[in-house]
Design a protein around this motif. Sequence first.
Motif, PDB file in Angstrom:
ATOM      1  N   LEU A   1     -71.341  28.402   7.044  1.00 15.95           N
ATOM      2  CA  LEU A   1     -71.623  27.286   7.949  1.00 15.95           C
ATOM      3  C   LEU A   1     -71.958  26.074   7.094  1.00 15.95           C
ATOM      4  CD1 LEU A   1     -72.174  26.108  10.782  1.00 15.95           C
ATOM      5  CD2 LEU A   1     -74.482  27.030  10.620  1.00 15.95           C
ATOM      6  N   TYR A   2     -71.031  25.102   7.077  1.00 15.04           N
ATOM      7  CA  TYR A   2     -71.254  23.871   6.321  1.00 15.04           C
ATOM      8  C   TYR A   2     -71.681  22.779   7.286  1.00 15.04           C
ATOM      9  CZ  TYR A   2     -70.636  19.657   3.601  1.00 15.04           C
ATOM     10  OH  TYR A   2     -70.874  18.451   2.973  1.00 15.04           O
ATOM     11  N   VAL A   3     -72.834  22.171   6.997  1.00 20.26           N
ATOM     12  CA  VAL A   3     -73.324  21.086   7.860  1.00 20.26           C
ATOM     13  C   VAL A   3     -73.484  19.825   7.021  1.00 20.26           C
ATOM     14  CG1 VAL A   3     -75.177  20.342   9.389  1.00 20.26           C
ATOM     15  CG2 VAL A   3     -74.516  22.741   9.343  1.00 20.26           C
ATOM     16  N   ASP A   4     -72.797  18.766   7.428  1.00 18.36           N
ATOM     17  CA  ASP A   4     -72.878  17.503   6.705  1.00 18.36           C
ATOM     18  C   ASP A   4     -74.280  16.910   6.851  1.00 18.36           C
ATOM     19  OD1 ASP A   4     -71.435  15.257   5.286  1.00 18.36           O
ATOM     20  OD2 ASP A   4     -72.269  14.180   7.013  1.00 18.36           O
ATOM     21  N   GLN A   5     -74.685  16.122   5.853  1.00 20.62           N
ATOM     22  CA  GLN A   5     -76.024  15.511   5.881  1.00 20.62           C
ATOM     23  C   GLN A   5     -76.251  14.652   7.128  1.00 20.62           C
ATOM     24  OE1 GLN A   5     -76.274  13.378   2.199  1.00 20.62           O
ATOM     25  NE2 GLN A   5     -74.495  12.090   2.637  1.00 20.62           N
ATOM     26  N   SER A   6     -75.173  14.113   7.699  1.00 18.49           N
ATOM     27  CA  SER A   6     -75.301  13.299   8.908  1.00 18.49           C
ATOM     28  C   SER A   6     -75.767  14.138  10.105  1.00 18.49           C
ATOM     29  CB  SER A   6     -73.973  12.628   9.245  1.00 18.49           C
ATOM     30  OG  SER A   6     -72.997  13.607   9.562  1.00 18.49           O
TER      31      SER A   6
END
Length: 159
Positions: free
Chosen positions: A54-59
């Motif tokens: 699960l990759y979550v962008d800093q935004s």
Amino acid sequence: GNSARICVVGDTNVAESLRYIGTKKKARGSYTLDVVESPTITELGQNAYTCHVLYVDQSRAQDLKAARGVIVHRPILTVSNATAFADTGGAIEFTPKGSKIGLRINREIIRVAKLSISPNLLALAEVINVMPREFPKHSPNPGIRLLYYAARLWWPNHV
């Protein structure tokens, strides 16, 4: 062959790059990369449980805070470029190191998720062992987990 499901939240460029890599890997017959893209964790919903990564962008880092305590006991590798991600319950954090990208790996989170990580990768990373206090010590039953997840999404500052 093997297949891996990577869920990407909040960054279309990362999803596109992964799809491109996936096409190359598939052509060589090594494995299939299934990329699931979502603008928010909330919209990803129950699909989050089917992700291997699960990759979550800093935004969208605030989104992840809501789900982290729930995901932590599942074999899901959480990755982000959000500042202090590894310190606050994420497994792998990408950090800028000049023109390159460094890694911070939280070995405690990886252990709790019952995942293993290559010693070669650990050798390249800054390794920390942190279990945030607010995390549940044991995985609650699914009903409670779902309730907890819903509560964190609706009242992120109070639960």
